[in-house]
Design a protein around this motif. Structure first.
Motif, PDB file in Angstrom:
ATOM      1  N   ARG B 162       1.056  -1.184  -0.021  1.00 22.72           N
ATOM      2  CA  ARG B 162      -0.162  -0.024   0.029  1.00 22.72           C
ATOM      3  C   ARG B 162       0.855   1.205   0.099  1.00 22.72           C
ATOM      4  O   ARG B 162       0.562   2.432  -0.812  1.00 22.72           O
ATOM      5  N   ALA B 163       1.698   1.364   0.774  1.00 25.85           N
ATOM      6  CA  ALA B 163       2.782   2.395   0.878  1.00 25.85           C
ATOM      7  C   ALA B 163       3.277   2.499  -0.397  1.00 25.85           C
ATOM      8  O   ALA B 163       3.849   3.746  -1.010  1.00 25.85           O
ATOM      9  N   THR B 164       3.832   1.426  -1.055  1.00 29.96           N
ATOM     10  CA  THR B 164       4.498   1.641  -2.331  1.00 29.96           C
ATOM     11  C   THR B 164       3.661   2.211  -3.357  1.00 29.96           C
ATOM     12  O   THR B 164       4.060   3.026  -4.246  1.00 29.96           O
ATOM     13  N   ARG B 165       2.285   1.658  -3.469  1.00 27.74           N
ATOM     14  CA  ARG B 165       1.438   2.523  -4.422  1.00 27.74           C
ATOM     15  C   ARG B 165       1.368   3.963  -4.047  1.00 27.74           C
ATOM     16  O   ARG B 165       1.432   4.698  -5.020  1.00 27.74           O
ATOM     17  N   ARG B 244       2.160  -7.072 -12.541  1.00 22.23           N
ATOM     18  CA  ARG B 244       2.336  -5.908 -11.785  1.00 22.23           C
ATOM     19  C   ARG B 244       3.939  -5.367 -12.118  1.00 22.23           C
ATOM     20  O   ARG B 244       4.001  -4.105 -12.190  1.00 22.23           O
ATOM     21  N   ALA B 245       4.680  -6.198 -12.241  1.00 25.19           N
ATOM     22  CA  ALA B 245       6.021  -5.784 -12.608  1.00 25.19           C
ATOM     23  C   ALA B 245       6.080  -5.164 -14.148  1.00 25.19           C
ATOM     24  O   ALA B 245       6.659  -3.854 -14.011  1.00 25.19           O
ATOM     25  N   ALA B 246       5.329  -5.644 -14.831  1.00 23.70           N
ATOM     26  CA  ALA B 246       5.449  -5.069 -16.309  1.00 23.70           C
ATOM     27  C   ALA B 246       4.764  -3.597 -16.194  1.00 23.70           C
ATOM     28  O   ALA B 246       5.148  -2.762 -16.805  1.00 23.70           O
ATOM     29  N   LEU B 247       3.680  -3.477 -15.579  1.00 26.57           N
ATOM     30  CA  LEU B 247       3.137  -2.207 -15.548  1.00 26.57           C
ATOM     31  C   LEU B 247       3.807  -1.158 -14.583  1.00 26.57           C
ATOM     32  O   LEU B 247       3.829  -0.066 -15.113  1.00 26.57           O
ATOM     33  N   ASP B 248       4.390  -1.505 -13.524  1.00 25.80           N
ATOM     34  CA  ASP B 248       5.402  -0.597 -12.987  1.00 25.80           C
ATOM     35  C   ASP B 248       6.736  -0.181 -13.733  1.00 25.80           C
ATOM     36  O   ASP B 248       6.914   0.885 -13.721  1.00 25.80           O
ATOM     37  N   ARG B 280      -0.272  -6.027  -4.679  1.00 33.69           N
ATOM     38  CA  ARG B 280      -0.577  -4.614  -5.323  1.00 33.69           C
ATOM     39  C   ARG B 280      -1.243  -4.427  -6.538  1.00 33.69           C
ATOM     40  O   ARG B 280      -1.036  -3.689  -7.510  1.00 33.69           O
ATOM     41  N   LEU B 281      -2.678  -5.135  -6.242  1.00 32.78           N
ATOM     42  CA  LEU B 281      -3.529  -4.681  -7.438  1.00 32.78           C
ATOM     43  C   LEU B 281      -4.093  -3.551  -6.676  1.00 32.78           C
ATOM     44  O   LEU B 281      -4.104  -3.013  -5.538  1.00 32.78           O
ATOM     45  N   ASP B 282      -4.702  -2.691  -7.803  1.00 35.23           N
ATOM     46  CA  ASP B 282      -5.313  -1.337  -7.412  1.00 35.23           C
ATOM     47  C   ASP B 282      -6.837  -1.388  -7.372  1.00 35.23           C
ATOM     48  O   ASP B 282      -7.496  -0.490  -6.704  1.00 35.23           O
ATOM     49  N   MET B 283      -7.372  -2.202  -8.108  1.00 36.75           N
ATOM     50  CA  MET B 283      -8.688  -2.569  -8.139  1.00 36.75           C
ATOM     51  C   MET B 283      -9.249  -3.812  -8.243  1.00 36.75           C
ATOM     52  O   MET B 283      -8.525  -4.534  -8.899  1.00 36.75           O
ATOM     53  N   MET B 284     -10.493  -4.058  -7.782  1.00 35.88           N
ATOM     54  CA  MET B 284     -10.972  -5.379  -7.842  1.00 35.88           C
ATOM     55  C   MET B 284     -12.533  -5.384  -8.077  1.00 35.88           C
ATOM     56  O   MET B 284     -13.231  -4.515  -7.632  1.00 35.88           O
ATOM     57  N   LEU B 285     -12.910  -6.272  -8.978  1.00 29.32           N
ATOM     58  CA  LEU B 285     -14.395  -6.352  -9.305  1.00 29.32           C
ATOM     59  C   LEU B 285     -14.799  -7.144  -8.220  1.00 29.32           C
ATOM     60  O   LEU B 285     -14.255  -8.097  -7.952  1.00 29.32           O
ATOM     61  N   ASN B 286     -15.536  -6.564  -7.196  1.00 30.92           N
ATOM     62  CA  ASN B 286     -16.018  -7.106  -6.100  1.00 30.92           C
ATOM     63  C   ASN B 286     -17.498  -6.563  -5.619  1.00 30.92           C
ATOM     64  O   ASN B 286     -17.599  -5.654  -5.192  1.00 30.92           O
ATOM     65  N   ASP B 287     -18.547  -7.478  -5.994  1.00 27.51           N
ATOM     66  CA  ASP B 287     -19.755  -7.019  -5.844  1.00 27.51           C
ATOM     67  C   ASP B 287     -20.511  -8.046  -4.764  1.00 27.51           C
ATOM     68  O   ASP B 287     -20.070  -9.198  -4.708  1.00 27.51           O
ATOM     69  N   ALA B 288     -21.117  -7.656  -3.987  1.00 30.42           N
ATOM     70  CA  ALA B 288     -21.875  -8.205  -2.880  1.00 30.42           C
ATOM     71  C   ALA B 288     -22.928  -9.259  -3.389  1.00 30.42           C
ATOM     72  O   ALA B 288     -23.253 -10.222  -2.625  1.00 30.42           O
ATOM     73  N   LEU B 289     -23.373  -8.904  -4.571  1.00 31.84           N
ATOM     74  CA  LEU B 289     -24.679  -9.677  -4.952  1.00 31.84           C
ATOM     75  C   LEU B 289     -24.527 -10.401  -6.268  1.00 31.84           C
ATOM     76  O   LEU B 289     -24.875 -11.239  -6.704  1.00 31.84           O
ATOM     77  N   TYR B 290     -23.374  -9.868  -7.096  1.00 26.21           N
ATOM     78  CA  TYR B 290     -23.155 -10.584  -8.473  1.00 26.21           C
ATOM     79  C   TYR B 290     -22.983 -12.009  -8.466  1.00 26.21           C
ATOM     80  O   TYR B 290     -23.741 -12.523  -9.386  1.00 26.21           O
ATOM     81  N   GLY B 291     -22.183 -12.510  -7.734  1.00 25.09           N
ATOM     82  CA  GLY B 291     -22.058 -13.942  -7.749  1.00 25.09           C
ATOM     83  C   GLY B 291     -23.211 -14.598  -7.531  1.00 25.09           C
ATOM     84  O   GLY B 291     -23.706 -15.902  -7.979  1.00 25.09           O
ATOM     85  N   ILE B 292     -24.117 -14.115  -6.553  1.00 24.83           N
ATOM     86  CA  ILE B 292     -25.253 -14.788  -6.272  1.00 24.83           C
ATOM     87  C   ILE B 292     -26.372 -14.805  -7.336  1.00 24.83           C
ATOM     88  O   ILE B 292     -26.860 -15.913  -8.043  1.00 24.83           O
ATOM     89  N   LEU B 293     -26.383 -13.523  -8.017  1.00 23.93           N
ATOM     90  CA  LEU B 293     -27.362 -13.407  -9.255  1.00 23.93           C
ATOM     91  C   LEU B 293     -26.847 -14.215 -10.497  1.00 23.93           C
ATOM     92  O   LEU B 293     -27.656 -15.012 -11.269  1.00 23.93           O
TER      93      LEU B 293
END
Lengths: 263, 560
Positions: B162-165, B244-248, B280-293
């Motif tokens: 987190r500090a590196t980001r 991650r290394a490639a994008l850095d 050190r990913l920066d975003m995650m698809l993460n939905d409380a309901l998506y997997g359920i539906l």
């Protein structure tokens, strides 16, 4: 030659380069064309057969569009098995060094013999599209690059649109032009090539080819095409005035030196 | 005075970072009492869910604990060690107090490190079951200290990332909002790296690596680098590290931090969130309901898993992207628009319950309205402005159409460009760029170039439209937004009356009904025993409280 970004991926064999979609050597190609047949499954099948005849594999009709009146637009993706040997590619290029505005002025001041370098330009034949020739010659220039009129070392005459070849040569003689610059935008039925070749033929018939530098430019022109048509150089899309100016101060000096050699 | 258009870079997607002058959303008047009521209802719904999930754990959560304690490996046939360890305890009611106690007791007893013990268990040299039967509640203090120490070490690794980001963002900066988000999906991580680096050079700010079809239904995370996938590339920790290394590297050269996105979703939600923090990913698809539906994953399982995954994302500083846009690929976009609004409010409330802050709420939306419908663009604008107005400061993620892509890539390109226009003139934080070839093939290298060039042109020309235009009072945009909000409020009333699980079983979202005991993964959910122990839980809570992201009693923090 450096191959960027594939340090750990499968390396490229530059002797057999194929089209690339998202995996090395996948050969992915997109084609867009219309057929003079009515929209329908038969039109799609005709497109697939046509694409196979081009030597492409696995044609997929992504989209077929009923244009009306019995015409269909088709968008086809396919796989090309062909490759080129990139290590054997050779492309003629305008070879002079690119100079800055100031360096162009200095160069001509030093080598030009005191007179201004005289440039005449026109859109020839039926072509009424002066956007190219104006971008290169007019003071304002293009993309922040000032046109040839802005240089102290050039005397510029822009004849504008729809100038016939014989008139262009007559005007060039009267102006004492060192350089003739022809712009061709319209390319229907290859009229630009016909037109340009005819200008060179006419100049040669009049014995006036050797004393002037002949340049051409336009969206479908390039240096190799210009050479093929008998011009000294050609400039394609993206050319800015200083590209042309750099080339022609150096080319004119070189031509004068060559012409001064005893035969 | 400087031109409002002169600002081309925003320092951060964050509430703390004011958006550049000129960029934003036209003011949209909404009835404040309705907005407040909708939020109260969403909080009520979320609080019930939190009370339910706090008393439970899942096999995925236990595997996450082991990973954070330092277990990382797989058998020759590809079964992760963490799965083998948790499976050993799953029968005979031995998992109810968590995997950590028997694991730490065995480490102490055998004098082995975490990796050594995991290998010994997998190779059949140590059996964790006797430790599970005996160690709790009589866990020796030394074993507990060992677990606390390993947990601290694992969480520290996330803290370092987190500090590196932050350091990258402070020194390199990042792209301007809306951030340009594109996907790579070749199936081969090495080829993905090539495509991602090319995209970064063309202006991409966020690279999302799409997962191989069906990974969300795997109850394990594959191990190592992978070169074969279907419609995408497997999410593995080794693949994360490589990208991650490639994008850095390319970002440092370009002078712009390039964000990396993946999916903390499906049956391994919390494990992937932990890996995202560690790599050190920066975003995650993460939905409380998506997997359920959309994946028919059991709702108890997903609701438990989302809580832990989001706590980890908060700890890691990861922006979550929710998936409400998908509701309207199955339900009618105009009729069901209010379900998107209700869901974003619930997702927000659940996210805050896990410690996520406004700056992490990349709530996903877009309305998938038939582009040939009269006033389609007006309706898209109204909905986008509504969501934007409901979540001030959040880096909302605006999505392109997928349902109405026809194979005519030129038409699709124009549709995507119109979405770009809606995105920039309503001040969205992240623009997922549509691909003209959507639904035809995974993007070719130049497909992204078309999208990036178009979006950059639209954003450059349209950046200040949002702050310059005003909505006609009483006009169609205002009325549409208010109507949608009103219907969302009614839906939230219904959901709050019956509770979220009952509402999901009644098919309120996406026209899909799911039973509380149906779907995949229910067998992996268990009620916590009296002596349940997860050594990572307390330090995560303390850290989030120290940042002011959870209240002293562990509850959500809401902006004033």
């Amino acid at each position: 030659m450096a191959v960027h970004g594939r340090t750990e991926a499968q390396p490229i064999d530059l002797t057999q380069v194929r089209a690339y979609g998202d995996t090395l050597n996948d050969g992915a190609i997109a084609l867009s064309f219309s057929l003079p047949v009515p929209y329908g499954d038969e039109a799609k099948e005709a497109a697939r057969q046509l694409v196979r005849q081009m030597g492409l594999h696995d044609p997929q009709v992504y989209h077929a569009h009923d244009l009306g009146e019995g015409y269909t637009w088709l968008l086809v993706y396919a796989k090309s098995p062909y490759s080129v040997d990139f290590t054997k590619i050779s492309v003629p290029k305008v070879s002079n060094h690119k100079l800055s505005h100031a360096a162009i002025e200095d160069y001509w001041h030093e080598h030009g013999g005191g007179e201004k370098l005289r440039v005449i330009g026109a859109c020839t034949g039926d072509d009424a599209h002066t956007v190219g020739i104006d971008a290169i010659l007019n003071y304002k220039g293009w993309r922040g690059d000032k046109g040839l009129e802005s240089y102290k070392c050039f005397a510029v005459k822009n004849l504008g649109a729809q100038v016939e070849n014989d008139r262009l040569l007559a005007e060039a003689a009267a102006f004492g032009a060192d350089v003739i610059l022809v712009s061709q935008v319209v390319t229907q039925k290859d009229c630009h090539r016909t037109n340009l070749a005819a200008l060179v033929d006419l100049a040669e018939a009049e014995g006036a080819r050797g004393e002037r530098i002949f340049l051409c430019g336009g969206p479908r022109l390039s240096h190799p095409i210009a050479l093929e048509l008998g011009f000294d150089a050609g400039f394609g899309p993206g050319t800015v005035p200083s590209d042309v100016a750099s080339y022609l101060v150096q080319a004119v000096v070189q031509r004068r030196r060559e012409n001064a050699q005893p035969i | 005075m400087s031109s409002p258009l002169a600002v081309s870079r925003s320092p951060l997607v964050s509430t703390a970072a004011p958006v550049p002058p000129g960029f934003g959303c036209p003011e949209l008047p909404l009835p404040a009492d309705q907005v407040a009521r909708a939020r109260r209802l969403a909080r009520q719904v979320a609080a019930e869910v939190d009370a339910f999930t706090a008393r439970r754990s899942t096999v995925a959560i236990e595997r996450t604990v082991l990973r954070l304690l330092g277990v990382d490996g797989a058998t020759d046939d590809g079964v992760p060690w963490v799965n083998r360890l948790v499976e050993q305890l799953q029968g005979d009611d031995l998992l109810k107090n968590g995997v950590a106690a028997p694991f730490c007791a065995a480490m102490l007893d055998r004098g082995l490190g975490a990796q050594e013990l995991a290998r010994a268990v997998v190779e059949g040299r140590v059996d964790l079951r006797p430790y599970a039967a005996n160690a709790v509640p009589g866990l020796q203090p030394a074993a507990r200290q060992l677990g606390d120490k390993l947990a601290q070490h694992g969480l520290q690794r996330i803290g370092t990332q987190r500090a590196t980001r932050q350091n990258y963002l402070d020194t390199l900066g990042c792209g301007a909002q809306p951030l340009l988000y594109v996907i790579v999906a070749t199936g081969n991580i090495y080829e993905d790296v090539v495509q991602a680096r090319v995209a970064a050079r063309q202006g991409a700010d966020v690279i999302a690596v799409i997962r191989s079809t069906g990974q969300s239904l795997l109850d394990y995370v594959p191990q190592g680098t992978t070169t074969e996938g279907f419609g995408g590339t497997f999410a593995t920790q080794a693949n994360f590290r490589l990208m991650r290394a490639a994008l850095d590297e390319v970002g440092t050269e370009l002078g712009r931090y390039i964000r990396l996105c993946n999916y903390a979703s499906g049956l391994c939600m919390p494990e992937i969130a932990a890996m995202g923090g560690l790599e050190r990913l920066d975003m995650m698809l993460n939905d409380a309901l998506y997997g359920i539906l959309f994946r028919d994953i059991n709702m108890q399982r997903t609701l438990c898993d989302q809580r832990v995954s989001r706590r980890l994302s908060a700890l890691s500083g990861i922006i979550i992207n929710t998936g409400e846009d998908n509701y309207l690929t199955t339900a009618d976009a105009v009729e069901a628009a209010h379900t998107v609004v209700a869901s974003t409010l619930i997702n927000e409330a659940l996210a805050r319950g896990a410690g996520l802050q406004t700056e992490h709420l990349g709530l996903g939306h877009a309305m998938e309205i038939d582009p040939l419908r009269p006033d389609a663009l007006l309706l898209e604008l109204a909905q986008a402005m509504l969501i934007r107005t409901l979540f001030p400061g959040a880096p909302l993620k605006y999505m392109p159409p997928t349902k109405h892509m026809t194979g005519n890539i030129l038409r699709g390109h124009v549709q995507d460009a119109l979405f770009d226009l809606v995105g920039v003139m309503t001040g969205q934080g992240i623009q997922l760029l549509g691909m003209a070839t959507e639904a035809m093939h995974t993007p070719h290298i130049h497909d992204r170039a078309w999208a990036l060039e178009a979006a950059q042109m639209v954003f450059t020309g349209g950046r200040a439209l949002g702050s310059e235009l005003a909505v006609r009072p009483g006009g169609a945009i205002e009325l549409r937004a208010q109507e949608t909000l009103g219907k969302a409020l009614e839906l939230l009333e219904d959901i709050a009356n019956v509770g979220l699980m009952q509402a999901l079983s009644q098919g309120h979202f996406a026209d899909i009904a799911r039973a509380p005991d149906g779907g995949r993964g229910l067998g992996g959910v268990f009620e916590r025993g009296e002596h349940y122990w997860d050594p990572t839980e307390a330090p995560i809570t303390h850290e989030l409280q120290a940042r002011g992201w959870l209240t002293t009693d562990g509850g959500p923090v809401w902006p004033k």
